[in-house]
Design a protein around this motif. Structure first.
Motif, mmCIF file in Angstrom:
data_model
loop_
_atom_site.group_PDB
_atom_site.id
_atom_site.type_symbol
_atom_site.label_atom_id
_atom_site.label_comp_id
_atom_site.label_asym_id
_atom_site.label_seq_id
_atom_site.Cartn_x
_atom_site.Cartn_y
_atom_site.Cartn_z
ATOM 1 N N GLY A 24 0.831 -1.213 0.000
ATOM 2 C CA GLY A 24 0.000 0.000 0.000
ATOM 3 C C GLY A 24 0.857 1.249 0.000
ATOM 4 N N THR A 26 1.597 3.392 -2.606
ATOM 5 C CA THR A 26 1.447 4.393 -3.668
ATOM 6 C C THR A 26 0.786 5.670 -3.168
ATOM 7 O OG1 THR A 26 -0.614 3.320 -4.338
ATOM 8 C CG2 THR A 26 1.392 2.715 -5.555
ATOM 9 N N ILE A 29 -0.065 6.881 4.101
ATOM 10 C CA ILE A 29 1.015 6.607 5.058
ATOM 11 C C ILE A 29 2.078 5.690 4.432
ATOM 12 C CG2 ILE A 29 1.541 5.687 7.346
ATOM 13 C CD1 ILE A 29 -1.347 6.322 8.191
ATOM 14 N N ALA A 74 -0.006 -5.892 -6.905
ATOM 15 C CA ALA A 74 -0.655 -7.107 -6.389
ATOM 16 C C ALA A 74 -1.917 -6.722 -5.648
ATOM 17 C CB ALA A 74 0.286 -7.845 -5.430
ATOM 18 N N ASP A 75 -2.926 -7.578 -5.779
ATOM 19 C CA ASP A 75 -4.103 -7.436 -4.930
ATOM 20 C C ASP A 75 -3.882 -8.388 -3.755
ATOM 21 O OD1 ASP A 75 -6.495 -7.568 -3.591
ATOM 22 O OD2 ASP A 75 -7.718 -7.494 -5.414
ATOM 23 N N LEU A 76 -3.674 -7.813 -2.600
ATOM 24 C CA LEU A 76 -3.255 -8.606 -1.433
ATOM 25 C C LEU A 76 -4.374 -9.471 -0.870
ATOM 26 C CD1 LEU A 76 -1.227 -5.738 0.261
ATOM 27 C CD2 LEU A 76 -0.313 -7.626 -1.086
ATOM 28 N N ASN A 102 1.453 -2.549 5.405
ATOM 29 C CA ASN A 102 0.735 -1.287 5.601
ATOM 30 C C ASN A 102 -0.664 -1.226 4.977
ATOM 31 O OD1 ASN A 102 0.611 1.862 5.867
ATOM 32 N ND2 ASN A 102 0.374 1.449 3.670
ATOM 33 N N ALA A 153 -0.943 -1.294 12.444
ATOM 34 C CA ALA A 153 -2.241 -1.537 13.085
ATOM 35 C C ALA A 153 -2.951 -0.191 13.174
ATOM 36 C CB ALA A 153 -2.039 -2.179 14.446
ATOM 37 N N TYR A 167 -13.071 -3.037 11.445
ATOM 38 C CA TYR A 167 -11.724 -2.445 11.456
ATOM 39 C C TYR A 167 -11.079 -2.612 12.833
ATOM 40 C CZ TYR A 167 -8.160 1.197 10.606
ATOM 41 O OH TYR A 167 -6.986 1.900 10.445
ATOM 42 N N LYS A 171 -7.707 -4.749 13.496
ATOM 43 C CA LYS A 171 -6.483 -4.110 14.020
ATOM 44 C C LYS A 171 -6.092 -4.705 15.380
ATOM 45 C CE LYS A 171 -5.764 -1.360 10.518
ATOM 46 N NZ LYS A 171 -4.564 -1.509 9.671
ATOM 47 N N GLY A 198 -2.882 7.176 15.154
ATOM 48 C CA GLY A 198 -4.185 7.766 15.429
ATOM 49 C C GLY A 198 -4.749 8.259 14.108
ATOM 50 N N VAL A 200 -4.880 10.113 10.887
ATOM 51 C CA VAL A 200 -3.912 10.782 10.021
ATOM 52 C C VAL A 200 -4.658 11.123 8.732
ATOM 53 C CG1 VAL A 200 -1.711 10.530 8.809
ATOM 54 C CG2 VAL A 200 -2.113 9.256 10.937
ATOM 55 N N THR A 202 -5.295 11.173 5.163
ATOM 56 C CA THR A 202 -4.791 10.488 3.954
ATOM 57 C C THR A 202 -5.981 10.289 3.015
ATOM 58 O OG1 THR A 202 -5.316 8.234 4.700
ATOM 59 C CG2 THR A 202 -3.176 9.121 5.383
ATOM 60 N N MET A 204 -7.502 7.788 2.471
ATOM 61 C CA MET A 204 -8.453 6.853 3.086
ATOM 62 C C MET A 204 -9.591 7.588 3.794
ATOM 63 S SD MET A 204 -7.526 4.353 6.243
ATOM 64 C CE MET A 204 -8.131 2.723 6.449
ATOM 65 N N ASN A 205 -9.307 8.748 4.359
ATOM 66 C CA ASN A 205 -10.300 9.368 5.246
ATOM 67 C C ASN A 205 -10.418 10.884 5.099
ATOM 68 O OD1 ASN A 205 -7.989 10.355 6.368
ATOM 69 N ND2 ASN A 205 -7.990 8.994 8.129
HETATM 70 P P1 NAD Z 1 -4.816 4.869 2.043
HETATM 71 O O1 NAD Z 1 -6.182 4.411 1.653
HETATM 72 O O2 NAD Z 1 -4.462 6.285 1.867
HETATM 73 O O3 NAD Z 1 -3.732 3.966 1.285
HETATM 74 C C1 NAD Z 1 -3.881 2.572 1.279
HETATM 75 C C2 NAD Z 1 -2.901 1.946 0.321
HETATM 76 O O4 NAD Z 1 -3.183 0.546 0.266
HETATM 77 C C3 NAD Z 1 -3.020 2.459 -1.100
HETATM 78 O O5 NAD Z 1 -1.731 2.506 -1.695
HETATM 79 C C4 NAD Z 1 -3.877 1.398 -1.788
HETATM 80 O O6 NAD Z 1 -3.650 1.334 -3.169
HETATM 81 C C5 NAD Z 1 -3.385 0.141 -1.087
HETATM 82 N N1 NAD Z 1 -4.343 -0.962 -1.141
HETATM 83 C C6 NAD Z 1 -5.661 -0.929 -0.778
HETATM 84 N N2 NAD Z 1 -6.227 -2.117 -0.995
HETATM 85 C C7 NAD Z 1 -5.248 -2.935 -1.490
HETATM 86 C C8 NAD Z 1 -5.209 -4.291 -1.918
HETATM 87 N N3 NAD Z 1 -6.298 -5.081 -1.888
HETATM 88 N N4 NAD Z 1 -4.040 -4.785 -2.383
HETATM 89 C C9 NAD Z 1 -2.940 -4.014 -2.444
HETATM 90 N N5 NAD Z 1 -2.907 -2.723 -2.047
HETATM 91 C C10 NAD Z 1 -4.052 -2.195 -1.583
HETATM 92 O O7 NAD Z 1 -4.622 4.406 3.576
HETATM 93 P P2 NAD Z 1 -3.774 5.086 4.763
HETATM 94 O O8 NAD Z 1 -4.654 6.014 5.481
HETATM 95 O O9 NAD Z 1 -2.463 5.555 4.244
HETATM 96 O O10 NAD Z 1 -3.587 3.826 5.723
HETATM 97 C C11 NAD Z 1 -2.417 3.019 5.683
HETATM 98 C C12 NAD Z 1 -2.469 2.061 6.867
HETATM 99 O O11 NAD Z 1 -2.511 2.819 8.082
HETATM 100 C C13 NAD Z 1 -3.718 1.166 6.885
HETATM 101 O O12 NAD Z 1 -3.388 -0.115 7.367
HETATM 102 C C14 NAD Z 1 -4.623 1.869 7.856
HETATM 103 O O13 NAD Z 1 -5.558 1.023 8.458
HETATM 104 C C15 NAD Z 1 -3.608 2.392 8.858
HETATM 105 N N6 NAD Z 1 -4.118 3.507 9.643
HETATM 106 C C16 NAD Z 1 -4.512 4.662 9.036
HETATM 107 C C17 NAD Z 1 -5.014 5.704 9.805
HETATM 108 C C18 NAD Z 1 -5.449 7.006 9.193
HETATM 109 O O14 NAD Z 1 -6.056 7.819 9.934
HETATM 110 N N7 NAD Z 1 -5.185 7.268 7.939
HETATM 111 C C19 NAD Z 1 -5.130 5.552 11.187
HETATM 112 C C20 NAD Z 1 -4.728 4.359 11.775
HETATM 113 C C21 NAD Z 1 -4.215 3.345 10.979
#
Ligand code: NAD
Length: 262
Positions: A24, A26, A29, A74-76, A102, A153, A167, A171, A198, A200, A202, A204-205
């Protein structure tokens, strides 16, 4: 201080010649982690579902930091793709030192509305894929007799919040997995630790957190009264990937602006 001591200490956080997979990576985080590891000299395999995005980020890392960076789309949620990506990374790097587990996603819904599909989607990526990535990388690390696995996590693995039940479950599971793997693989010189971010901002949110009503409500619960930034997370990852954390395993670093202390 004896001569050379200072230089040795500084090098303990450097990652020159180390090879890392960051899932993850690209955006969000994970993109920050990939940049921070490459900045410290690590070669990086960039992973997401989109091949073009992986190529773009790999090209960027190689150009900015002069490291070897490869695209491993890859699709994980498909275990065979996880095995394939680890094979490709090993084939290209020859050795695997660091896995940053991640990739993750969440669904916001009331508990009574969660479907089986929602459950499988969140648990499939946030828990099952985390294990099978660790297993695939761990097999190579066991042979090499060294490795660092860093599971991303969340503070929501330690405390719960409303409307994100799968979620929280995933986690919490990642943290328990971190301890269980750390115990099993300590004898192979593999350290397994976790980072618990906590909130962040991105991709995602960002819609939620930038929404005045939803974001404002969440912000009131953050003692530091600001959301985390990607760069608040990255140096913990460098530390856990480096020799500096060589005697630390089965632990978590919580970076949450004080949330879980309240
Ligand atoms: P994001 O959605 O911005 O990025 C997620 C990344 O994962 C992207 O690069 C996406 O392409 C990749 N991805 C998603 N599904 C996939 C799949 N099936 N196969 C391969 N790649 C895949 O997310 P983020 O906010 O950067 O979060 C990163 C990590 O941090 C996550 O595990 C998330 O749960 C954790 N986290 C985030 C926050 C937050 O507030 N952003 C808080 C706590 C934990």
């Amino acid at each position: 201080m004896p001569r050379g001591t200072r230089a040795r200490k500084v090098r303990r956080l450097k990652l020159e010649g180390k090879n890392a997979i960051v899932t993850g990576s690209t955006k969000g985080i994970g993109y920050g982690f990939a940049n921070a590891l490459a900045r410290e000299g690590a070669n990086v395999a960039v992973v997401s579902r989109n091949g073009d995005d992986c190529e773009r980020v790999a090209g960027e890392l190689a150009q900015k930091y002069g490291v070897k960076a490869i695209a491993c789309p890859a699709d994980l949620t498909h275990i065979e793709q996880i095995e394939c990506l680890v094979e490709v990374a090993l084939g290209s790097f020859g050795k695997l030192d660091i896995l940053v587990n991640n990739a993750g996603s969440a669904i916001t819904k009331r508990a009574e509305e969660i479907t089986e599909r929602d459950w499988d989607r969140v648990l499939g990526l946030d828990l099952k894929a985390v294990f099978f990535c660790a297993q695939a990388a761990g097999k190579a690390m066991i042979e090499q007799k060294s490795g660092k696995i860093i599971n991303i996590a969340s503070m929501l693995g330690l405390v719960a919040d409303k409307q994100v039940l799968p979620y929280c479950v995933a986690k919490g599971g990642v943290l328990q997995m971190t301890r269980a793997l750390a115990l099993e693989w300590a004898k192979h010189n593999i350290q397994v630790n976790a980072i618990c971010p906590g909130y962040v901002v991105t991709p995602m949110n960002e819609a939620e957190l930038n929404d005045e009503r939803i974001g404002g409500r969440i912000l009131k619960k953050v003692p530091m009264r600001r959301f985390g930034r990607v760069e608040d997370m990255t140096e913990a990852c460098v530390f856990l990937a480096s020799e500096g954390s060589g005697y630390m395993t089965g632990q978590q670093i919580v970076i949450d602006g004080g949330w879980i202390s309240e």
